[in-house]
Write an enzyme that holds these catalytic residues in place. Structure first.
Site, PDB file in Angstrom:
ATOM      1  N   TYR A   1       0.832  -1.208   0.000  1.00  0.00           N
ATOM      2  CA  TYR A   1       0.000   0.000   0.000  1.00  0.00           C
ATOM      3  C   TYR A   1       0.875   1.271   0.000  1.00  0.00           C
ATOM      4  O   TYR A   1       0.617   2.218  -0.745  1.00  0.00           O
ATOM      5  CB  TYR A   1      -0.892  -0.040   1.243  1.00  0.00           C
ATOM      6  CG  TYR A   1      -1.855   1.099   1.410  1.00  0.00           C
ATOM      7  CD1 TYR A   1      -3.020   1.168   0.658  1.00  0.00           C
ATOM      8  CD2 TYR A   1      -1.619   2.086   2.364  1.00  0.00           C
ATOM      9  CE1 TYR A   1      -3.921   2.200   0.838  1.00  0.00           C
ATOM     10  CE2 TYR A   1      -2.506   3.129   2.555  1.00  0.00           C
ATOM     11  CZ  TYR A   1      -3.659   3.191   1.791  1.00  0.00           C
ATOM     12  OH  TYR A   1      -4.557   4.214   1.979  1.00  0.00           O
TER      13      TYR A   1
ATOM     14  N   LYS B   1       0.963   4.147  -2.933  1.00  0.00           N
ATOM     15  CA  LYS B   1       0.545   5.500  -2.588  1.00  0.00           C
ATOM     16  C   LYS B   1       1.628   6.539  -2.879  1.00  0.00           C
ATOM     17  O   LYS B   1       1.335   7.663  -3.281  1.00  0.00           O
ATOM     18  CB  LYS B   1       0.135   5.563  -1.113  1.00  0.00           C
ATOM     19  CG  LYS B   1      -1.210   4.913  -0.819  1.00  0.00           C
ATOM     20  CD  LYS B   1      -2.330   5.561  -1.634  1.00  0.00           C
ATOM     21  CE  LYS B   1      -3.708   5.088  -1.216  1.00  0.00           C
ATOM     22  NZ  LYS B   1      -4.770   5.681  -2.075  1.00  0.00           N
TER      23      LYS B   1
END
Length: 736
Positions: free
Chosen positions: A164, A168
């Site tokens: 993640y 991001k």
């Protein structure tokens, strides 16, 4: 009264809008008049499943309140389908909010290929696919606003979120590049790192904190960044709990850890580690150009053999010792002399785009032209010597690095037309120093003289990157300010194509910066190829105005002011828009191919045509009058003999201050010869144009006529071979 922001007429796509932040965005946009595409696949937080109910419920709420919305249930990986929904329903797409996301949290050791790939497919690839599908539509309509959704985990990292976090932070890099590429099309792209209560954050936050971090506290930032009034582009913002903060990169000054012709060793790195990691007086690079510029400085310092550990950005730190206005302001840099001939004037004219293809350019390109003139903007050439020779770095109170100097603005005022040859003396001084925070602005005044006569005045406004923060003032009454153009369509637009060799040609006028010729050096500065000199664009624009509004009459030119915005690449076309307001011509220059503004806030002041400086033969006392009077007396006494020797009619145009002051005709062809003053009704065999001063030098034997001709001081029309008989007339019969 605060005017509410409206999105009437705008079409917005929000991905992942079935709940949480996305739902809040969709409702907020619709409430302010936007037509909204509510996208949601309807899956769970790990990316499994599919349902239309989430999107449908949001659409129902919007419609119940009188808004416009349609649902879309496609995966963000099918970006074209999402954009097509907007086009089918509303006919356009203006705003994309990339919000869709899932979580598959695992410690790094337990992260599977599927865990990694799914996260990247939804967050990074999904945002890419949706934005790419919208991009050309935004380009064509010259408007677009894009939001990328990053995360604190992407900025700072977070245990159990390697997949993640990577995705991001990847979104931030994507957004930064889109901000650069989209700028010229009015497409702005910004990144937010929100913290709000949602089904994604409830897995990593306590329930009471999730409840306190409402999604409605985030949406106002998103709406502002997407509004047409907002000019923010390429920004990164943390937002949550009613607080918003902007982030930027910070970098230590670092240390050079190698000697010339030697390898870098780990021991050198170890020994300089504290200095490498010391954030005292840190810099804040905002672009790849600023980042790479340090490497250019380092290479030059290593090549010069400066000591290891020398600060590669010395003089850039915001310290009181770097800039001390009380020491520097008013200081003289010294006198610089600049000698030139007609060749330099011609070379400059070619450098700013003049060509023999244009008949009216010949007066600036041929020294034998009857009205040979020097372009007014040539005045910056003798003045720029003060900067080119590093004069600023030697001024007390200016501890600056010359490699960090950018040319911000330029003013030039002429008090008389520039001579086409001679020696000029420039006297430079520091007019003022301004503290702009991220840098310092130095106002450099240069007065240029021909002997003791003031010819022109220049003000260079230079920006020294990183030299601000010394507590100085932000404005000055010493600065010649720029002025925005009128708020109407331009009166005249001229487009002129530069050549591939334009910078290579212009640099021969004295600006030898390798940035304008060396591809490798330009690449280190972040440019894909060498760029055109700002003062070259300045010259292009000035001659556009001079031609359109003064018929190339250099005596009408009074002054010019510009602010440099973006560079031109050689081969691109410069488009000059012009607005006439009395005797002031406002102008703005753009690159035609990209729309990028090159020169802004610019204007040229002209002398009124009726009041342009003229010289009258009846009122101006000329030294040459006495010579012609003597020639007339000799013709009266020895005319017949002279007619036999010369057998020609000579026309003379005597100039003063660049204007014709007297006309004489020496007729040594008919009868016993004659001398006429004023316009001649017949046809002269040869016509000679020369200034009163240069004429006297020729007569007195100080200047050889042939040398005067080749220096551009003596111009000849007609049978040039007859000019060889000048010596007979002037030397034998014109001595006083």
């Amino acid at each position: 009264m605060t005017v509410p922001l409206s999105f009437a007429g705008k079409v917005v796509l929000v991905t992942g809008a079935g709940g949480g932040l996305g739902r809040e965005y969709a409702l907020a946009f619709a409430e302010r008049g936007a037509s909204v595409v509510v996208n949601d696949l309807g899956g769970d937080i790990k990316g499994g499943g599919k349902s239309s109910s989430a999107a449908d419920k949001v659409v129902e709420v919007i419609k119940a309140k009188g808004g416009k919305a349609v649902a879309n249930y496609d995966s963000v990986e099918d970006g074209e389908k999402l954009i097509q929904t907007a086009l089918d329903a509303f006919g356009r797409i203006d705003i994309v909010v990339n919000n869709a996301g899932i979580l598959r949290d695992r410690s790094f050791a337990r992260t599977s290929d599927l865990d990694w790939d799914l996260i990247h497919r939804v967050h990074l690839r999904g945002s890419f696919m949706v934005t790419r599908a919208a991009w050309n539509h935004m380009k064509n309509q010259q408007f677009g606003r894009i939001i990328m959704t990053s995360s604190a985990a992407g900025i700072y990292g977070n245990f159990g979120q390697a997949n993640y976090s990577a995705a991001k932070l990847g979104l931030l890099g994507l957004a930064n590049t889109l901000a650069i590429e989209g700028r010229k099309y009015n497409i702005h792209c910004n990144t937010i790192a929100p913290t709000a209560g949602s089904r994604l954050t409830e897995t990593v936050m306590p329930p009471d904190l999730v409840e306190s971090l409402k999604a409605e506290y985030v949406s106002p930032l998103v709406l502002w960044l997407c509004h047409e009034q907002c000019q923010e582009n390429g920004g990164l913002f943390e937002v949550g709990a009613g607080w918003i903060g902007k982030l930027r990169w910070e970098r230590t000054l670092g240390s050079i850890v190698r000697h010339k012709n030697q390898h870098v060793t780990p021991e050198e790195v170890r020994d300089k580690w504290d200095q490498i990691c010391d954030f005292t007086n840190a810099t804040k690079p905002a672009s790849i150009q600023e980042s790479l510029h340090t490497l250019v400085e380092v290479l030059s310092k290593v090549e010069a053999g400066e000591r290891l550990g020398g600060n590669p950005t010395r003089g850039l730190a915001s310290t009181t010792s770097a800039i001390n206005p009380s020491e520097a302001v008013g200081k003289m840099i010294g006198e610089m002399t600049f000698s030139y001939t007609h060749m330099h004037c011609i070379l400059y004219a070619l450098g700013v785009g003049m060509s023999t293809k244009e008949p009216d350019h010949l007066k600036f390109l041929y020294e034998g032209h009857e009205d040979f003139s020097c372009l007014p903007t040539f005045g910056v050439i003798p003045a720029q010597v003060s900067m080119m020779e590093g004069g600023l770095a030697n001024v007390p109170g200016l501890n600056i690095d010359p490699t960090r100097i950018l040319h911000g603005e330029q003013y030039l005022e002429l008090y008389k037309p520039l001579p086409t040859s001679g020696t000029l003396t420039s006297k430079s001084s520091i007019a003022d120093i301004l503290d702009k925070g991220s840098g310092a602005v130095i106002l450099l005044d240069v007065h240029t003289y021909n002997n003791q006569e003031l010819v022109c005045y220049s003000q260079f406004s230079v920006f020294v990157v990183g030299a601000g923060g010394f507590g100085g003032k932000r404005s000055s009454d010493q600065a010649v300010v720029t002025v925005p153009p009128p708020n109407r369509v331009p009166d005249i637009v001229v487009t002129d194509e530069t050549t591939r060799d334009q910078a290579a040609l212009y640099r021969l006028s004295g600006d030898w910066n390798p940035l304008h010729i060396d591809p490798a050096f330009a690449a280190l500065g972040g440019f894909k190829s060498p760029i055109l000199h700002g003062l070259c664009s300045f010259g292009f624009a000035a001659r556009h105005v001079l031609k359109q509004y003064a018929d190339n009459d250099v005596s009408r030119f009074k002054s010019i002011k510009v602010r440099f915005v973006k560079p031109v690449l050689p081969g691109q076309s410069i488009q000059t828009k012009m607005w006439k307001e009395g005797n002031r011509i406002h102008f703005e220059c753009k690159v035609k191919e990209t729309g990028a503004v090159v020169l802004a806030g610019a204007y040229i002041d002209l002398h009124p045509a009726s009041d342009a400086s003229t010289v009258s033969a009846e009122t101006e006392v000329l030294q040459s009058d006495l010579v012609f009077a003597e020639i007339g007396r000799r013709i009266k006494d020895l005319g017949g003999e002279l007619v036999k020797k010369v057998n020609a009619i000579f026309g003379w145009e005597i100039t003063k201050g660049g204007k014709t002051a007297a006309q004489w005709t020496i007729d040594l062809k008919t009868g016993n010869g004659a001398l006429h003053k004023g316009p001649y009704s017949g046809k002269a065999d040869v016509t000679i144009t020369v200034s009163d001063e240069d004429f006297m030098d020729v007569v007195a034997g100080k200047t050889n006529p042939q040398k005067a001709f080749f220096a551009g001081k003596l111009k000849v029309r007609g049978n040039i071979m007859l000019s060889q008989k000048l010596e007979t007339i002037l030397k034998d019969y014109a001595k006083l």
